[in-house]
Motif scaffolding. Structure first.
Motif, PDB file in Angstrom:
ATOM      1  N   SER A  20      -8.259 -97.605  71.538  1.00 34.63           N
ATOM      2  CA  SER A  20      -8.388 -97.226  72.992  1.00 34.63           C
ATOM      3  C   SER A  20      -7.040 -96.518  73.562  1.00 34.63           C
ATOM      4  CB  SER A  20      -8.294 -98.759  73.714  1.00 34.63           C
ATOM      5  OG  SER A  20      -9.351 -99.500  73.249  1.00 34.63           O
ATOM      6  N   THR A  21      -7.262 -95.244  73.168  1.00 34.36           N
ATOM      7  CA  THR A  21      -6.458 -94.160  73.652  1.00 34.36           C
ATOM      8  C   THR A  21      -7.077 -92.747  74.171  1.00 34.36           C
ATOM      9  OG1 THR A  21      -4.402 -93.026  73.051  1.00 34.36           O
ATOM     10  CG2 THR A  21      -6.137 -93.689  71.426  1.00 34.36           C
ATOM     11  N   GLY A  22      -6.711 -92.329  75.354  1.00 39.00           N
ATOM     12  CA  GLY A  22      -7.362 -91.153  75.749  1.00 39.00           C
ATOM     13  C   GLY A  22      -8.852 -91.650  76.235  1.00 39.00           C
ATOM     14  N   TYR A  23      -9.336 -90.364  76.671  1.00 34.98           N
ATOM     15  CA  TYR A  23     -10.829 -90.464  77.215  1.00 34.98           C
ATOM     16  C   TYR A  23     -11.778 -90.174  75.888  1.00 34.98           C
ATOM     17  CZ  TYR A  23      -9.650 -90.238  82.097  1.00 34.98           C
ATOM     18  OH  TYR A  23      -9.155 -90.518  83.464  1.00 34.98           O
ATOM     19  N   ILE A  24     -11.622 -89.336  74.907  1.00 36.09           N
ATOM     20  CA  ILE A  24     -12.428 -89.010  74.130  1.00 36.09           C
ATOM     21  C   ILE A  24     -12.592 -89.857  72.815  1.00 36.09           C
ATOM     22  CG2 ILE A  24     -13.315 -87.087  72.811  1.00 36.09           C
ATOM     23  CD1 ILE A  24     -12.180 -85.217  74.727  1.00 36.09           C
ATOM     24  N   ASN A  25     -11.597 -90.600  72.471  1.00 35.08           N
ATOM     25  CA  ASN A  25     -11.756 -91.254  71.103  1.00 35.08           C
ATOM     26  C   ASN A  25     -12.756 -92.344  71.173  1.00 35.08           C
ATOM     27  OD1 ASN A  25     -10.075 -91.777  68.650  1.00 35.08           O
ATOM     28  ND2 ASN A  25     -10.171 -93.852  69.196  1.00 35.08           N
ATOM     29  N   PHE A 144      -1.254 -90.438  79.191  1.00 40.02           N
ATOM     30  CA  PHE A 144      -1.713 -90.855  80.373  1.00 40.02           C
ATOM     31  C   PHE A 144      -2.718 -89.847  80.707  1.00 40.02           C
ATOM     32  CE2 PHE A 144       3.296 -91.256  80.288  1.00 40.02           C
ATOM     33  CZ  PHE A 144       3.450 -92.421  81.012  1.00 40.02           C
ATOM     34  N   HIS A 145      -3.786 -90.406  81.492  1.00 42.34           N
ATOM     35  CA  HIS A 145      -4.959 -89.888  81.767  1.00 42.34           C
ATOM     36  C   HIS A 145      -5.425 -90.265  83.236  1.00 42.34           C
ATOM     37  CE1 HIS A 145      -6.215 -93.576  79.967  1.00 42.34           C
ATOM     38  NE2 HIS A 145      -6.878 -93.861  80.725  1.00 42.34           N
ATOM     39  N   GLY A 146      -6.209 -89.133  83.615  1.00 44.54           N
ATOM     40  CA  GLY A 146      -6.777 -89.269  85.009  1.00 44.54           C
ATOM     41  C   GLY A 146      -7.967 -88.235  85.243  1.00 44.54           C
ATOM     42  N   SER A 147      -8.778 -88.722  86.079  1.00 40.49           N
ATOM     43  CA  SER A 147     -10.158 -87.940  85.984  1.00 40.49           C
ATOM     44  C   SER A 147     -10.463 -88.100  87.618  1.00 40.49           C
ATOM     45  CB  SER A 147     -11.177 -88.157  85.322  1.00 40.49           C
ATOM     46  OG  SER A 147     -11.556 -89.601  85.304  1.00 40.49           O
ATOM     47  N   MET A 157      -7.288 -84.611  83.312  1.00 43.48           N
ATOM     48  CA  MET A 157      -5.954 -84.321  82.803  1.00 43.48           C
ATOM     49  C   MET A 157      -5.564 -85.302  81.660  1.00 43.48           C
ATOM     50  SD  MET A 157      -2.577 -83.153  84.577  1.00 43.48           S
ATOM     51  CE  MET A 157      -1.412 -82.533  83.483  1.00 43.48           C
ATOM     52  N   GLU A 158      -5.154 -85.068  80.662  1.00 50.33           N
ATOM     53  CA  GLU A 158      -4.375 -85.906  79.859  1.00 50.33           C
ATOM     54  C   GLU A 158      -3.304 -85.318  79.284  1.00 50.33           C
ATOM     55  OE1 GLU A 158      -6.947 -88.370  76.957  1.00 50.33           O
ATOM     56  OE2 GLU A 158      -8.476 -86.506  77.422  1.00 50.33           O
ATOM     57  N   TYR A 159      -2.325 -86.421  79.049  1.00 49.30           N
ATOM     58  CA  TYR A 159      -0.764 -85.896  78.584  1.00 49.30           C
ATOM     59  C   TYR A 159      -0.564 -87.190  77.538  1.00 49.30           C
ATOM     60  CZ  TYR A 159       4.017 -85.707  78.000  1.00 49.30           C
ATOM     61  OH  TYR A 159       5.274 -85.560  77.250  1.00 49.30           O
ATOM     62  N   GLY A 160      -0.006 -86.550  76.511  1.00 46.76           N
ATOM     63  CA  GLY A 160       0.269 -87.422  75.517  1.00 46.76           C
ATOM     64  C   GLY A 160       1.650 -86.989  74.850  1.00 46.76           C
ATOM     65  N   ASN A 161       2.402 -87.998  74.182  1.00 43.64           N
ATOM     66  CA  ASN A 161       3.517 -87.642  73.486  1.00 43.64           C
ATOM     67  C   ASN A 161       3.873 -88.469  72.173  1.00 43.64           C
ATOM     68  OD1 ASN A 161       6.288 -86.460  73.195  1.00 43.64           O
ATOM     69  ND2 ASN A 161       6.959 -88.375  73.530  1.00 43.64           N
ATOM     70  N   ILE A 162       4.190 -88.062  71.040  1.00 43.23           N
ATOM     71  CA  ILE A 162       4.297 -88.984  69.760  1.00 43.23           C
ATOM     72  C   ILE A 162       5.695 -88.676  69.398  1.00 43.23           C
ATOM     73  CG2 ILE A 162       3.538 -89.176  67.235  1.00 43.23           C
ATOM     74  CD1 ILE A 162       1.149 -87.711  67.950  1.00 43.23           C
ATOM     75  N   THR A 163       6.538 -89.848  69.369  1.00 44.69           N
ATOM     76  CA  THR A 163       7.735 -89.800  68.809  1.00 44.69           C
ATOM     77  C   THR A 163       7.924 -90.919  67.513  1.00 44.69           C
ATOM     78  OG1 THR A 163       8.211 -91.941  70.208  1.00 44.69           O
ATOM     79  CG2 THR A 163       8.799 -89.610  71.125  1.00 44.69           C
ATOM     80  N   TYR A 164       8.758 -90.465  66.649  1.00 43.06           N
ATOM     81  CA  TYR A 164       8.909 -91.030  65.245  1.00 43.06           C
ATOM     82  C   TYR A 164      10.534 -91.631  65.220  1.00 43.06           C
ATOM     83  CZ  TYR A 164       4.927 -88.203  64.113  1.00 43.06           C
ATOM     84  OH  TYR A 164       3.700 -87.528  64.246  1.00 43.06           O
ATOM     85  N   THR A 165      10.661 -92.658  64.280  1.00 46.79           N
ATOM     86  CA  THR A 165      11.770 -92.934  64.035  1.00 46.79           C
ATOM     87  C   THR A 165      11.713 -92.955  62.085  1.00 46.79           C
ATOM     88  OG1 THR A 165      11.200 -95.354  63.644  1.00 46.79           O
ATOM     89  CG2 THR A 165      12.503 -94.604  65.639  1.00 46.79           C
TER      90      THR A 165
END
Length: 238
Positions: A20-25, A144-147, A157-165
């Protein structure tokens, strides 16, 4: 396949489920998005279509839709400048650390949706002699998403950020896009919805190699016609 049980306010599902992430998945059929192809964002940031073995709970409370999912581990050896290749797709996967996925959406105002999700996993990389995880790569995806869809205006609009360790190949990946469209069907007195639209987006890959595609902008415009809500005819240029 999956099993779904639901009441009026909450539900449970288990089997092969969608993150459950974003609008399209979760709803990735063509009428969901204006362009011919899915946005680049739904490939490099959110690895649409992202599914795997797992279980989850969902419900609604005071205008807030919530979802909590637990899915199989990702494949750390396939992580590069994104997580698309690390999807297990329900085949010979593990659940040593589980992928945790939490989503909240506010739908209390007609025509407006605001939401966010957080997905985390310590993806196993190597195992010791007894089969326990020896090394892993930590993954964190926040989006984050908004419509807005009212008064003939369509905006997403959608904004996403992936970070790693512990990832030597990349420091992370981020991106966004904004779609703006206007339904002109009433002006032209045609049935259905006729929407000229414009998109601006950006993808940023923090790689450790000289990759010319590591940062780029997306500019696209097009026309989408919906004779009914479930059918879309589209053309675009970008």
């Amino acid at each position: 396949a999956y099993v779904n049980y639901h009441t009026r306010n909450w539900g449970f599902k288990a089997g092969v489920i969608l993150a459950s992430t974003g609008y399209i998945n979760e709803i990735h059929e063509p009428p969901t998005f204006l362009s011919v192809e899915r946005p680049d964002y739904a490939k490099y940031i959110i690895p649409t279509t992202w599914f795997g073995n797992g279980f989850g709970f969902y419900g609604n409370f005071s205008g807030i839709d919530w979802k909590i999912n637990f899915l199989e581990d990702m494949n750390a050896s396939k992580i590069g400048d994104g997580i698309r290749d690390a999807r297990g797709k329900g085949y010979k996967t593990t659940a040593h650390n589980w992928t945790k996925n939490l989503r909240l959406d506010y739908n209390g105002i007609s025509g407006i949706n605001l939401g966010s999700s957080l997905t985390m996993n310590d993806a196993p990389l190597t195992f010791n002699s007894v089969g326990s995880v020896d090394e892993s790569i930590g993954i964190s995806l926040i989006e984050f998403h908004g419509s807005y869809s009212s008064n003939n205006i369509i905006a997403t609009m959608e904004y996403g950020n992936i970070t790693y360790t512990n990832n030597d190949n990349s420091g992370g990946t981020s991106g966004y896009y904004l779609d703006l469209g206007y339904d002109i069907s009433q002006m032209l007195k045609c049935k259905g919805s006729l929407i000229p639209w414009f998109r601006y987006g950006n993808i940023q890959k923090d790689t450790n190699t000289a990759d010319s595609d590591a940062h780029y902008d997306i500019i696209k415009f097009g026309l989408s016609y919906y004779p009914i809500d479930q059918i879309a005819f589209k053309l675009d240029y970008g």
